[in-house]
Design an enzyme around this catalytic site. Structure first.
Site, PDB file in Angstrom:
ATOM      1  N   CYS A   1     -21.492 -19.021 -10.899  1.00  0.00           N
ATOM      2  CA  CYS A   1     -21.993 -19.318  -9.551  1.00  0.00           C
ATOM      3  C   CYS A   1     -21.364 -18.384  -8.528  1.00  0.00           C
ATOM      4  O   CYS A   1     -22.016 -18.006  -7.545  1.00  0.00           O
ATOM      5  CB  CYS A   1     -21.684 -20.760  -9.169  1.00  0.00           C
ATOM      6  SG  CYS A   1     -22.508 -21.991 -10.196  1.00  0.00           S
TER       7      CYS A   1
ATOM      8  N   CYS B   1     -17.602 -23.342 -11.088  1.00  0.00           N
ATOM      9  CA  CYS B   1     -18.554 -22.546 -11.887  1.00  0.00           C
ATOM     10  C   CYS B   1     -18.356 -21.053 -11.623  1.00  0.00           C
ATOM     11  O   CYS B   1     -18.686 -20.554 -10.542  1.00  0.00           O
ATOM     12  CB  CYS B   1     -19.977 -22.979 -11.544  1.00  0.00           C
ATOM     13  SG  CYS B   1     -21.255 -21.902 -12.211  1.00  0.00           S
TER      14      CYS B   1
END
Length: 277
Positions: A39, A36
């Site tokens: 993230c 991700c």
């Protein structure tokens, strides 16, 4: 090596490290994954703020690929997802990468800062009739956040309750635009009256109402608000427009100073209304 306030959490220890631990201090859970990209942007911001927090909250990181049951349990449908726990419950959350100022604001809602705690302490001390201690608490807030309007308003109230009108007047006249601005303006007539009365000589009084008004303001400066309001109501019963409405404005300021939570506030508001109308 991660600080103890930043930990990796799994399905095996989530109940202890998050649910149980949140009974002591807030726990912010970061649901993330290696693949991700957002993230990777959010994660370092959260870690930086956790380190700055110095134990005011715990950051628990949950890899959703390794802990799918936790992701399902807390309805994580996209990452990054951040959920804050207090007393075992989710109390706030957001999704997606957010800039640092927004993350700070989120944490401020979840994790009381030292300034927040001192602000709450100051208002509690005011309600308890301890203006000197309240003043100290509000000044500690303002040392960290000089323009925080609730603390400025609290400080002005604490000063007025101690008869220190000069500093209160300066702050009230320069009060920042905020939700507290109207309350600050309500206090201005009282601060001005306190300073004016200090410079009045008894021999200058033209009638007994002037003497009664002088006495009422002096009672305020000695912290006897209820006796002062009784005196002002007596003046208003005889002259509703005394000093071009000054006594009325000071009475409203004293009600503001008392605050809605004071047990006598409703009674005095009712009496003032009956006198004026």
């Amino acid at each position: 090596m991660q600080p103890s306030d930043i930990i990796d959490v799994s399905e095996a220890d989530f109940e202890y490290q998050v649910i149980a631990y949140s009974q002591q201090v807030p726990v912010v859970v970061d649901f993330w994954a290696d693949w991700c990209v957002p993230c990777r942007v959010l994660g370092p911001i959260l870690e930086k703020l956790a380190e700055e927090g110095e134990g005011s909250f715990r950051l628990a990181k949950v890899n959703v690929d390794e802990n799918p049951n936790l992701a399902r349990r807390f309805r994580v449908t996209g990452i990054p997802a951040v959920k804050a726990f207090r007393n075992g419950q989710v109390v706030a959350e957001f999704h997606g990468a957010q800039p640092e100022p927004r993350v700070r604001e989120f944490l401020r809602l979840v994790v009381p800062s030292t300034a927040d705690l001192n602000l709450e302490k100051g208002w509690s001390l005011l309600l308890a009739g301890q203006p000197e201690e309240a003043e100290e608490a509000f000044r500690q807030v303002l040392d960290e956040e000089p323009d925080r309007s609730p603390a400025l308003l609290g400080l002005c109230k604490a000063l007025l309750l101690q008869g220190e009108a000069e500093e209160a007047l300066y702050t009230l006249e320069n009060f920042p635009a905020s939700r507290e601005y109207s309350a600050a303006q309500n206090l201005l007539p009282l601060a001005r009256a306190m300073i004016q009365v200090r410079h009045e000589a008894p021999q200058d009084f033209e009638n007994f109402l002037d003497s009664a008004y002088h006495r009422a303001i002096n009672l305020v400066m000695r912290g006897n608000l209820e006796a002062a309001m009784d005196g002002l109501l007596d003046i208003l019963r005889q002259d509703k427009r005394y000093r071009k409405g000054e006594a009325h404005q000071v009475m409203l300021a004293l009600l503001e100073l008392l605050g809605e939570g004071h047990p006598s506030a409703r009674q005095y508001r009712s009496e003032l209304a009956s006198v004026l109308f």
